[in-house]
Write an enzyme that holds these catalytic residues in place. Structure first.
Site, PDB file in Angstrom:
ATOM      1  N   THR A  43      -5.700 -40.012 -76.054  1.00  0.00           N
ATOM      2  CA  THR A  43      -6.702 -40.562 -75.134  1.00  0.00           C
ATOM      3  C   THR A  43      -7.502 -39.426 -74.507  1.00  0.00           C
ATOM      4  OG1 THR A  43      -5.197 -42.369 -74.618  1.00  0.00           O
ATOM      5  CG2 THR A  43      -6.994 -41.981 -73.063  1.00  0.00           C
ATOM      6  N   TYR A 187     -10.671 -43.480 -60.358  1.00  0.00           N
ATOM      7  CA  TYR A 187     -11.032 -42.286 -61.130  1.00  0.00           C
ATOM      8  C   TYR A 187     -12.153 -42.569 -62.132  1.00  0.00           C
ATOM      9  CZ  TYR A 187      -7.069 -39.090 -60.151  1.00  0.00           C
ATOM     10  OH  TYR A 187      -6.185 -38.206 -59.601  1.00  0.00           O
ATOM     11  N   GLU A 207     -15.158 -52.977 -55.718  1.00  0.00           N
ATOM     12  CA  GLU A 207     -13.809 -52.449 -55.510  1.00  0.00           C
ATOM     13  C   GLU A 207     -12.979 -53.452 -54.699  1.00  0.00           C
ATOM     14  OE1 GLU A 207     -11.704 -49.763 -56.294  1.00  0.00           O
ATOM     15  OE2 GLU A 207     -10.359 -50.858 -54.959  1.00  0.00           O
ATOM     16  N   ASP A 315       1.953 -40.763 -70.054  1.00  0.00           N
ATOM     17  CA  ASP A 315       1.520 -42.016 -69.425  1.00  0.00           C
ATOM     18  C   ASP A 315       2.539 -43.134 -69.625  1.00  0.00           C
ATOM     19  OD1 ASP A 315      -0.791 -40.685 -68.762  1.00  0.00           O
ATOM     20  OD2 ASP A 315      -2.159 -42.058 -69.796  1.00  0.00           O
ATOM     21  N   HIS A 449     -15.069 -11.401 -53.007  1.00  0.00           N
ATOM     22  CA  HIS A 449     -16.305 -11.797 -52.322  1.00  0.00           C
ATOM     23  C   HIS A 449     -17.482 -11.546 -53.256  1.00  0.00           C
ATOM     24  CE1 HIS A 449     -19.156 -12.501 -49.149  1.00  0.00           C
ATOM     25  NE2 HIS A 449     -19.770 -11.373 -49.471  1.00  0.00           N
TER      26      HIS A 449
HETATM   27  P1  FAD Z   1      -2.269 -40.433 -74.870  1.00  0.00           P
HETATM   28  O1  FAD Z   1      -3.208 -39.336 -74.648  1.00  0.00           O
HETATM   29  O2  FAD Z   1      -2.690 -41.822 -74.569  1.00  0.00           O
HETATM   30  O3  FAD Z   1      -1.833 -40.332 -76.378  1.00  0.00           O
HETATM   31  C1  FAD Z   1      -1.032 -41.293 -76.973  1.00  0.00           C
HETATM   32  C2  FAD Z   1      -1.248 -41.217 -78.468  1.00  0.00           C
HETATM   33  O4  FAD Z   1      -0.243 -41.981 -79.124  1.00  0.00           O
HETATM   34  C3  FAD Z   1      -2.591 -41.806 -78.910  1.00  0.00           C
HETATM   35  O5  FAD Z   1      -3.282 -40.850 -79.678  1.00  0.00           O
HETATM   36  C4  FAD Z   1      -2.205 -43.022 -79.752  1.00  0.00           C
HETATM   37  O6  FAD Z   1      -3.087 -43.227 -80.850  1.00  0.00           O
HETATM   38  C5  FAD Z   1      -0.816 -42.627 -80.236  1.00  0.00           C
HETATM   39  N1  FAD Z   1       0.068 -43.763 -80.546  1.00  0.00           N
HETATM   40  C6  FAD Z   1       0.373 -44.799 -79.730  1.00  0.00           C
HETATM   41  N2  FAD Z   1       1.274 -45.608 -80.337  1.00  0.00           N
HETATM   42  C7  FAD Z   1       1.536 -45.052 -81.550  1.00  0.00           C
HETATM   43  C8  FAD Z   1       2.372 -45.416 -82.624  1.00  0.00           C
HETATM   44  N3  FAD Z   1       3.160 -46.496 -82.576  1.00  0.00           N
HETATM   45  N4  FAD Z   1       2.378 -44.637 -83.725  1.00  0.00           N
HETATM   46  C9  FAD Z   1       1.604 -43.524 -83.788  1.00  0.00           C
HETATM   47  N5  FAD Z   1       0.789 -43.129 -82.795  1.00  0.00           N
HETATM   48  C10 FAD Z   1       0.766 -43.884 -81.684  1.00  0.00           C
HETATM   49  N6  FAD Z   1      -6.358 -37.023 -67.222  1.00  0.00           N
HETATM   50  C11 FAD Z   1      -6.509 -35.810 -66.666  1.00  0.00           C
HETATM   51  O7  FAD Z   1      -5.510 -35.129 -66.395  1.00  0.00           O
HETATM   52  N7  FAD Z   1      -7.754 -35.304 -66.390  1.00  0.00           N
HETATM   53  C12 FAD Z   1      -8.880 -36.002 -66.671  1.00  0.00           C
HETATM   54  O8  FAD Z   1      -9.989 -35.517 -66.415  1.00  0.00           O
HETATM   55  C13 FAD Z   1      -8.743 -37.288 -67.251  1.00  0.00           C
HETATM   56  N8  FAD Z   1      -9.839 -38.012 -67.562  1.00  0.00           N
HETATM   57  C14 FAD Z   1      -9.673 -39.219 -68.167  1.00  0.00           C
HETATM   58  C15 FAD Z   1     -10.819 -39.945 -68.469  1.00  0.00           C
HETATM   59  C16 FAD Z   1     -10.711 -41.170 -69.082  1.00  0.00           C
HETATM   60  C17 FAD Z   1     -11.966 -41.946 -69.409  1.00  0.00           C
HETATM   61  C18 FAD Z   1      -9.426 -41.684 -69.411  1.00  0.00           C
HETATM   62  C19 FAD Z   1      -9.291 -43.004 -70.107  1.00  0.00           C
HETATM   63  C20 FAD Z   1      -8.283 -40.968 -69.108  1.00  0.00           C
HETATM   64  C21 FAD Z   1      -8.398 -39.736 -68.477  1.00  0.00           C
HETATM   65  N9  FAD Z   1      -7.285 -38.981 -68.126  1.00  0.00           N
HETATM   66  C22 FAD Z   1      -7.439 -37.767 -67.529  1.00  0.00           C
HETATM   67  C23 FAD Z   1      -5.911 -39.462 -68.395  1.00  0.00           C
HETATM   68  C24 FAD Z   1      -5.349 -38.795 -69.663  1.00  0.00           C
HETATM   69  O9  FAD Z   1      -6.197 -39.108 -70.743  1.00  0.00           O
HETATM   70  C25 FAD Z   1      -3.945 -39.283 -69.930  1.00  0.00           C
HETATM   71  O10 FAD Z   1      -3.138 -39.069 -68.793  1.00  0.00           O
HETATM   72  C26 FAD Z   1      -3.324 -38.537 -71.102  1.00  0.00           C
HETATM   73  O11 FAD Z   1      -4.106 -38.693 -72.259  1.00  0.00           O
HETATM   74  C27 FAD Z   1      -1.909 -39.043 -71.369  1.00  0.00           C
HETATM   75  O12 FAD Z   1      -1.371 -38.345 -72.444  1.00  0.00           O
HETATM   76  P2  FAD Z   1      -0.232 -38.982 -73.359  1.00  0.00           P
HETATM   77  O13 FAD Z   1       0.099 -37.938 -74.362  1.00  0.00           O
HETATM   78  O14 FAD Z   1       0.845 -39.533 -72.518  1.00  0.00           O
HETATM   79  O15 FAD Z   1      -0.908 -40.234 -74.073  1.00  0.00           O
HETATM   80  P1  NAD Z   2      -7.533 -46.081 -60.954  1.00  0.00           P
HETATM   81  O1  NAD Z   2      -6.192 -46.573 -60.620  1.00  0.00           O
HETATM   82  O2  NAD Z   2      -7.892 -44.690 -60.656  1.00  0.00           O
HETATM   83  O3  NAD Z   2      -8.614 -46.979 -60.208  1.00  0.00           O
HETATM   84  C1  NAD Z   2      -8.668 -48.361 -60.378  1.00  0.00           C
HETATM   85  C2  NAD Z   2      -9.453 -48.945 -59.210  1.00  0.00           C
HETATM   86  O4  NAD Z   2      -9.692 -50.306 -59.514  1.00  0.00           O
HETATM   87  C3  NAD Z   2      -8.683 -48.892 -57.891  1.00  0.00           C
HETATM   88  O5  NAD Z   2      -9.520 -48.402 -56.888  1.00  0.00           O
HETATM   89  C4  NAD Z   2      -8.281 -50.342 -57.665  1.00  0.00           C
HETATM   90  O6  NAD Z   2      -8.167 -50.678 -56.298  1.00  0.00           O
HETATM   91  C5  NAD Z   2      -9.432 -51.073 -58.339  1.00  0.00           C
HETATM   92  N1  NAD Z   2      -9.112 -52.430 -58.787  1.00  0.00           N
HETATM   93  C6  NAD Z   2      -7.968 -52.888 -59.341  1.00  0.00           C
HETATM   94  N2  NAD Z   2      -8.092 -54.201 -59.652  1.00  0.00           N
HETATM   95  C7  NAD Z   2      -9.339 -54.573 -59.273  1.00  0.00           C
HETATM   96  C8  NAD Z   2     -10.057 -55.780 -59.338  1.00  0.00           C
HETATM   97  N3  NAD Z   2      -9.513 -56.877 -59.846  1.00  0.00           N
HETATM   98  N4  NAD Z   2     -11.332 -55.796 -58.881  1.00  0.00           N
HETATM   99  C9  NAD Z   2     -11.903 -54.686 -58.354  1.00  0.00           C
HETATM  100  N5  NAD Z   2     -11.259 -53.500 -58.266  1.00  0.00           N
HETATM  101  C10 NAD Z   2      -9.996 -53.447 -58.730  1.00  0.00           C
HETATM  102  O7  NAD Z   2      -7.740 -46.433 -62.508  1.00  0.00           O
HETATM  103  P2  NAD Z   2      -8.862 -45.985 -63.535  1.00  0.00           P
HETATM  104  O8  NAD Z   2     -10.063 -45.523 -62.826  1.00  0.00           O
HETATM  105  O9  NAD Z   2      -8.983 -47.096 -64.516  1.00  0.00           O
HETATM  106  O10 NAD Z   2      -8.185 -44.759 -64.256  1.00  0.00           O
HETATM  107  C11 NAD Z   2      -6.924 -44.928 -64.925  1.00  0.00           C
HETATM  108  C12 NAD Z   2      -6.120 -43.678 -64.858  1.00  0.00           C
HETATM  109  O11 NAD Z   2      -6.671 -42.700 -65.744  1.00  0.00           O
HETATM  110  C13 NAD Z   2      -6.127 -43.002 -63.494  1.00  0.00           C
HETATM  111  O12 NAD Z   2      -5.175 -43.560 -62.638  1.00  0.00           O
HETATM  112  C14 NAD Z   2      -5.804 -41.601 -63.845  1.00  0.00           C
HETATM  113  O13 NAD Z   2      -4.416 -41.474 -63.948  1.00  0.00           O
HETATM  114  C15 NAD Z   2      -6.444 -41.419 -65.200  1.00  0.00           C
HETATM  115  N6  NAD Z   2      -7.730 -40.696 -65.065  1.00  0.00           N
HETATM  116  C16 NAD Z   2      -7.709 -39.446 -64.525  1.00  0.00           C
HETATM  117  C17 NAD Z   2      -8.891 -38.754 -64.372  1.00  0.00           C
HETATM  118  C18 NAD Z   2      -8.838 -37.369 -63.787  1.00  0.00           C
HETATM  119  O14 NAD Z   2      -7.750 -36.801 -63.732  1.00  0.00           O
HETATM  120  N7  NAD Z   2      -9.958 -36.800 -63.369  1.00  0.00           N
HETATM  121  C19 NAD Z   2     -10.093 -39.316 -64.764  1.00  0.00           C
HETATM  122  C20 NAD Z   2     -10.089 -40.593 -65.297  1.00  0.00           C
HETATM  123  C21 NAD Z   2      -8.897 -41.268 -65.450  1.00  0.00           C
END
Ligand code: FAD
Ligand code: NAD
Length: 470
Positions: A43, A187, A207, A315, A449
């Protein structure tokens, strides 16, 4: 690839949790197999951290140029408005993703990790079948590391499709919507919503709670609220989306604020960003006899599940759902399997929200410390008084660094910041907490600085009662 594989370590999922676990296991000489259903990087790399930060960067640059075309600043003027080509921006972003995903493949190869492309499905805790392009591969392992990550949590009343999108689609839109409604000001909603607003999209947030970004304390979120307010971007708090319907070639979202009468919001695209849920379905988790912790797989401080030699990370095992937490757990589990003594016990897991301005939280806020019965001293230093911030036009957004320490022995419990570019200070904050720094350690560490980092010792000096530059 077909047939049978017997391996010491089977890692399921090639995200930042799984691929780091596999690299480290391979480095430690363990025969390691990684199964990934999609592209290497998970992801985070493919549809999360990296592509979102690329889009945020592009949006900020565009907005900066746009602003210069309206109001010359610091001797720079643009005679016409800049153009924005979304497909070209997405192609650039995809190029970064491709490069990094290829890099992960190279690192796995270097660590002699066997990579199997396909979806792993478990028949029991140590045996899985992967349906690859060719034929099924049966894998038997001594150790299994589950790193299947998370997926976007939708809302039943706002079904995906027809303009209702998750972050995945938001990162690869064919064209900019004119009007975007974002459900969830957390986020993802705020990071992407602000980026789209900078690109000229009319954005509105919905929200459910009485505040946005509930995981950060109010003082840190205030500069973001002010940025939105200044631009007339509406955030409907205490509001829930109830329904969506197609209307006049666009969407009509019905929302309700508190007990008020429902209202309709017109938009072209509806981004639902209300959280993510662990990916626990469709791959045989139920056959593995694991114990759950709510929706997550339950693990102990070494990421062991209830089943002997089955480990789970990232996750899949709970909050915070952050890439660096997943990687830290992955590295640790590989080392434990190889016989090293490790446990997952960080002083703090740093968090950054890449909003405008950025927010960093490491460790306890003053309120969190108080809730634990700890008496604290705090010091706060504004970027408005930091020379480097002013030279980068980063002093006028209400940003600051705040240091929180125990009142009795000055042990630093938390460092928080909000402001332009503060994400890059997060490493210093985490390092200080992990090393058990006292206020005096930070205050007496010589910082270069002029840099933004000077705000950190100034905040520590403030907590000691004698800040120099304020
Ligand atoms: P994932 O990255 O979800 O990887 C899981 C992998 O397992 C996937 O590639 C999937 O295809 C694979 N998989 C699943 N089931 C199977 C199966 N049965 N067989 C084979 N493969 C499988 N976190 C941050 O720290 N900083 C950020 O700036 C940030 N920005 C984000 C922005 C967005 C839009 C999103 C959606 C998330 C963001 N996150 C961020 C959260 C971050 O992406 C996740 O916390 C992180 O990717 C989790 O890592 P993971 O290895 O647990 O799982
Ligand atoms: P989030 O938990 O950060 O925010 C979800 C928001 O949706 C909350 O404010 C919540 O109160 C609101 N909400 C929930 N149900 C609702 C409803 N029915 N109607 C209106 N508002 C509602 O979740 P996200 O933004 O989807 O991100 C998911 C996760 O991905 C984050 O918790 C974070 O762990 C990860 N992420 C991290 C980063 C980063 O590290 N910079 C960036 C993006 C995502």
């Amino acid at each position: 690839m077909s047939g049978k594989i017997t391996t010491q370590v089977l890692v399921v999922g090639g995200g930042p949790g799984g691929y780091v676990a596999a690299i480290r296991a391979g480095q430690l000489g363990l025969d390691t197999t990684l199964v990934e259903a999609d592209r290497l990087g998970g992801t985070c790399l493919i549809r999360g951290c990296i592509p979102s930060k690329a889009l945020i960067h592009v949006a900020s640059r565009f907005a900066g140029l746009q602003q210069l075309s309206v109001a010359p600043h610091a001797g720079i003027a643009l005679k016409s408005e800049p153009d924005f080509d979304l497909p070209a921006a997405i192609q650039w972003k995809d190029g970064i993703v491709d490069k990094l995903s290829t890099g992960v493949a190279g690192l796995l190869k270097k660590a002699k990790v066997r990579v199997v492309h396909g979806t792993a499905k478990f028949a029991d805790a140590k045996t899985c079948t992967v349906q690859t392009g060719d034929a099924p591969v049966e894998i038997t392992a001594e150790h299994v590391i589950l790193a299947t990550g998370s997926v976007a949590a939708g809302l039943p009343q706002l079904p995906w499709g027809d303009g209702v999108i998750s972050s995945t689609e938001a990162l690869s839109l064919p064209a900019l919507p004119k009007r975007l409604v974002v459900v969830g000001a957390g986020y993802i909603g705020l990071e992407l919503g602000i980026a789209f607003a900078k690109l000229g999209v009319e954005v509105r947030f919905v929200e459910a709670l009485d505040r946005m970004l509930p995981s950060y304390d109010r003082a840190l979120v205030r500069p973001v609220e002010q940025w939105l307010k200044k631009r007339g971007i509406e955030v409907l708090l205490n509001t829930k989306a109830q329904d969506v319907a197609r209307a006049n070639g666009g969407l009509r979202v019905t929302v309700q604020t508190g007990d008020a009468a429902p209202q309709d919001l017109a938009c072209d695209t509806l981004l639902v960003a209300v959280g993510r849920r662990p990916n626990t379905q469709g791959w045989g988790l139920e056959h593995m006899a694991l114990t759950m912790d709510g929706a997550f797989v339950k693990v102990d401080a070494q990421c062991r599940t209830a089943m002997h030699n089955v480990w789970a990370i990232g996750d899949l095992v709970g909050e915070p759902m952050l890439a660096h937490k997943a990687s830290a757990q992955g590295e640790m589990v590989a080392e434990i399997i190889a016989g090293k003594r490790r446990s997952f016990d960080p002083v703090a897991i740093p968090a950054v929200c890449f909003t405008e301005p950025e927010i960093v939280a490491v460790g306890l806020s003053p309120d969190e410390a108080k809730a634990q019965g700890i008496e604290t001293v705090t010091g706060q230093f504004p970027f408005a008084a930091n020379g480097r911030a002013l030279t980068m036009d980063a002093g006028g957004d209400g940003g600051f660094v705040r240091v929180t320490a125990r009142a009795d022995n000055h042990l630093v419990l938390g460092i928080h910041a909000v402001g332009a570019h503060v994400s890059d200070l997060s490493g210093e904050f985490a390092h200080a907490l992990e090393m058990g720094a006292r206020l005096e350690d930070i205050a007496h560490t010589i910082h270069v600085h002029p840099t933004l980092t000077e705000a950190v010792p100034e905040a520590a000096l403030g907590a000691l009662g004698h800040a120099l530059h304020i």
